[in-house]
Design a protein around this motif. Structure first.
Motif, PDB file in Angstrom:
ATOM      1  N   ARG A 270       0.858  -1.183   0.000  1.00  0.00           N
ATOM      2  CA  ARG A 270       0.000   0.000   0.000  1.00  0.00           C
ATOM      3  C   ARG A 270       0.897   1.236   0.000  1.00  0.00           C
ATOM      4  O   ARG A 270       2.060   1.165   0.399  1.00  0.00           O
ATOM      5  N   PRO A 271       0.385   2.366  -0.440  1.00  0.00           N
ATOM      6  CA  PRO A 271       1.205   3.590  -0.452  1.00  0.00           C
ATOM      7  C   PRO A 271       1.654   3.980   0.953  1.00  0.00           C
ATOM      8  O   PRO A 271       0.947   3.756   1.942  1.00  0.00           O
ATOM      9  N   ARG A 272       2.837   4.531   1.037  1.00  0.00           N
ATOM     10  CA  ARG A 272       3.359   5.018   2.311  1.00  0.00           C
ATOM     11  C   ARG A 272       3.746   6.470   2.121  1.00  0.00           C
ATOM     12  O   ARG A 272       4.621   6.799   1.329  1.00  0.00           O
ATOM     13  N   THR A 273       3.133   7.334   2.853  1.00  0.00           N
ATOM     14  CA  THR A 273       3.390   8.771   2.681  1.00  0.00           C
ATOM     15  C   THR A 273       4.103   9.393   3.863  1.00  0.00           C
ATOM     16  O   THR A 273       4.548  10.532   3.786  1.00  0.00           O
ATOM     17  N   GLN A 274       4.217   8.675   4.961  1.00  0.00           N
ATOM     18  CA  GLN A 274       4.804   9.249   6.168  1.00  0.00           C
ATOM     19  C   GLN A 274       6.205   8.720   6.457  1.00  0.00           C
ATOM     20  O   GLN A 274       6.700   8.829   7.559  1.00  0.00           O
ATOM     21  N   ARG A 275       6.856   8.158   5.462  1.00  0.00           N
ATOM     22  CA  ARG A 275       8.215   7.663   5.656  1.00  0.00           C
ATOM     23  C   ARG A 275       8.923   7.699   4.305  1.00  0.00           C
ATOM     24  O   ARG A 275       8.288   7.755   3.252  1.00  0.00           O
ATOM     25  N   ASN A 276      10.260   7.691   4.379  1.00  0.00           N
ATOM     26  CA  ASN A 276      11.012   7.662   3.124  1.00  0.00           C
ATOM     27  C   ASN A 276      10.800   6.333   2.415  1.00  0.00           C
ATOM     28  O   ASN A 276      10.627   5.294   3.038  1.00  0.00           O
TER      29      ASN A 276
ATOM     30  N   GLU B 272      14.881  12.807  12.059  1.00  0.00           N
ATOM     31  CA  GLU B 272      13.679  13.193  11.320  1.00  0.00           C
ATOM     32  C   GLU B 272      12.927  11.990  10.758  1.00  0.00           C
ATOM     33  O   GLU B 272      11.971  12.141   9.999  1.00  0.00           O
ATOM     34  N   GLY B 273      13.358  10.780  11.113  1.00  0.00           N
ATOM     35  CA  GLY B 273      12.629   9.591  10.714  1.00  0.00           C
ATOM     36  C   GLY B 273      13.092   8.917   9.448  1.00  0.00           C
ATOM     37  O   GLY B 273      12.511   7.908   9.030  1.00  0.00           O
ATOM     38  N   ASN B 274      14.126   9.431   8.775  1.00  0.00           N
ATOM     39  CA  ASN B 274      14.666   8.772   7.595  1.00  0.00           C
ATOM     40  C   ASN B 274      15.375   7.493   8.018  1.00  0.00           C
ATOM     41  O   ASN B 274      16.164   7.503   8.965  1.00  0.00           O
ATOM     42  N   GLU B 275      15.119   6.412   7.295  1.00  0.00           N
ATOM     43  CA  GLU B 275      15.547   5.099   7.759  1.00  0.00           C
ATOM     44  C   GLU B 275      16.749   4.537   7.005  1.00  0.00           C
ATOM     45  O   GLU B 275      16.998   4.864   5.849  1.00  0.00           O
ATOM     46  N   ALA B 276      17.488   3.684   7.695  1.00  0.00           N
ATOM     47  CA  ALA B 276      18.587   2.911   7.119  1.00  0.00           C
ATOM     48  C   ALA B 276      18.639   1.587   7.863  1.00  0.00           C
ATOM     49  O   ALA B 276      18.220   1.498   9.022  1.00  0.00           O
TER      50      ALA B 276
ATOM     51  N   GLY C  73      22.468  10.340  17.561  1.00  0.00           N
ATOM     52  CA  GLY C  73      21.140  10.937  17.496  1.00  0.00           C
ATOM     53  C   GLY C  73      20.086  10.064  16.854  1.00  0.00           C
ATOM     54  O   GLY C  73      18.920  10.462  16.764  1.00  0.00           O
ATOM     55  N   GLY C  74      20.460   8.872  16.400  1.00  0.00           N
ATOM     56  CA  GLY C  74      19.495   7.976  15.772  1.00  0.00           C
ATOM     57  C   GLY C  74      18.749   7.137  16.789  1.00  0.00           C
ATOM     58  O   GLY C  74      18.973   7.233  17.996  1.00  0.00           O
ATOM     59  N   ARG C  75      17.844   6.306  16.279  1.00  0.00           N
ATOM     60  CA  ARG C  75      17.099   5.387  17.152  1.00  0.00           C
ATOM     61  C   ARG C  75      16.838   4.097  16.398  1.00  0.00           C
ATOM     62  O   ARG C  75      16.809   4.065  15.167  1.00  0.00           O
ATOM     63  N   VAL C  76      16.683   3.028  17.155  1.00  0.00           N
ATOM     64  CA  VAL C  76      16.354   1.737  16.569  1.00  0.00           C
ATOM     65  C   VAL C  76      14.846   1.667  16.396  1.00  0.00           C
ATOM     66  O   VAL C  76      14.094   1.780  17.358  1.00  0.00           O
ATOM     67  N   VAL C  77      14.405   1.467  15.153  1.00  0.00           N
ATOM     68  CA  VAL C  77      12.982   1.415  14.835  1.00  0.00           C
ATOM     69  C   VAL C  77      12.455  -0.011  14.906  1.00  0.00           C
ATOM     70  O   VAL C  77      11.329  -0.260  15.336  1.00  0.00           O
ATOM     71  N   TYR C  78      13.299  -0.969  14.489  1.00  0.00           N
ATOM     72  CA  TYR C  78      12.865  -2.366  14.418  1.00  0.00           C
ATOM     73  C   TYR C  78      14.073  -3.264  14.568  1.00  0.00           C
ATOM     74  O   TYR C  78      15.078  -3.087  13.865  1.00  0.00           O
ATOM     75  N   ASP C  79      14.008  -4.207  15.495  1.00  0.00           N
ATOM     76  CA  ASP C  79      15.143  -5.107  15.695  1.00  0.00           C
ATOM     77  C   ASP C  79      14.728  -6.561  15.903  1.00  0.00           C
ATOM     78  O   ASP C  79      15.527  -7.384  16.366  1.00  0.00           O
ATOM     79  N   LYS C  80      13.499  -6.906  15.533  1.00  0.00           N
ATOM     80  CA  LYS C  80      13.028  -8.279  15.733  1.00  0.00           C
ATOM     81  C   LYS C  80      13.746  -9.273  14.835  1.00  0.00           C
ATOM     82  O   LYS C  80      13.736 -10.473  15.109  1.00  0.00           O
ATOM     83  N   GLU C  81      14.355  -8.794  13.751  1.00  0.00           N
ATOM     84  CA  GLU C  81      15.088  -9.675  12.847  1.00  0.00           C
ATOM     85  C   GLU C  81      16.595  -9.652  13.109  1.00  0.00           C
ATOM     86  O   GLU C  81      17.371 -10.253  12.362  1.00  0.00           O
TER      87      GLU C  81
END
Length: 226
Positions: free
Chosen positions: A164-170, A213-217, A194-202
């Motif tokens: 589905r479209p995603r508009t609130q993230r890169n 600002e929420g840009n992910e890597a 200054g970063g944060r871990v968004v997902y680490d279940k894998e």
């Protein structure tokens, strides 16, 4: 030499003691040098040790302070005994000449490989654009496969299927593939910056991080993928 495809664990264990690391389907190391002339000497030693396999499987990046070496199967993200034996042979030749193969990289950083991931609803529609604008090449006949730089200068670009479209993230993010024993340090450094871990279940296969600002890597390794 065995042509059987090695598991990630097997590939890593085969070269770790020789100063290499298995990263993103390739074997990587570096050699510190004091000049570009010495870098050329190291490259010549590596090519001679690799023999005919150097033509297709050995990539060299020469700098004034180091030589980066990569062993890989052209167009494939896999390693066989042929590649691990080649890496060990190159290390032995360089060691005999007084050089050290080092995948850790000293105080700077470890070896790594970079991918760019593009989120797409219709991969077949967007992929030709990236092929054209980057001047990249196709690998295989899969219309959803990654595209690569035929000269090895730029990172691989792969496509992540969206539902589905995603508009609130890169929708384009970087995948930084690092040695398995470097990932924790890299994640900690990113969080400290200054970063944060968004997902680490894998984890440790991959962890998703975000900047302020929420840009992910993603920081990725081979662990947990076999």
């Amino acid at each position: 030499m065995s042509e059987a495809v090695l598991t990630r664990q097997q590939a890593s264990e085969a070269v770790t003691g020789h100063g290499w690391r298995f990263v993103l389907g390739s074997l990587c190391t570096s050699v510190a040098v004091s000049s570009l002339a010495q870098a050329a000497e190291v490259a010549a030693l590596a090519v001679a040790a690799a023999g005919r396999a150097a033509e297709e499987r050995l990539l060299l990046d020469l700098r004034g302070d180091r030589v980066l070496l990569t062993v890989q199967v052209p167009g494939a993200m896999r390693v066989t005994g042929r590649e691990t034996e080649l890496a060990v042979r190159v290390s032995a030749a360089l060691t005999e000449a007084g050089h050290t193969t080092d995948a850790v990289g000293g105080p700077r950083r470890a070896v790594q490989l970079l991918e760019i991931a593009v989120d797409a609803l219709d991969i077949a529609a967007v992929r030709p654009f990236w092929l054209a604008v980057l001047g990249y090449a196709e690998v295989g006949d899969d219309p959803g496969a990654a595209v690569v730089d035929p000269y090895g200068q730029g990172p691989t670009v792969w496509f992540q299927q969206m539902d589905r479209p995603r508009t609130q993230r890169n929708r384009i993010h970087l995948d930084i593939s690092v040695p398995h024993d470097e990932a924790d340090r890299r994640v900690a450094a990113a969080v400290a910056a200054g970063g944060r871990v968004v997902y680490d279940k894998e984890a440790p296969a991959f962890r998703v991080l975000a900047d302020p600002e929420g840009n992910e890597a993603c920081v990725t390794t081979w662990l947990g993928r076999d």
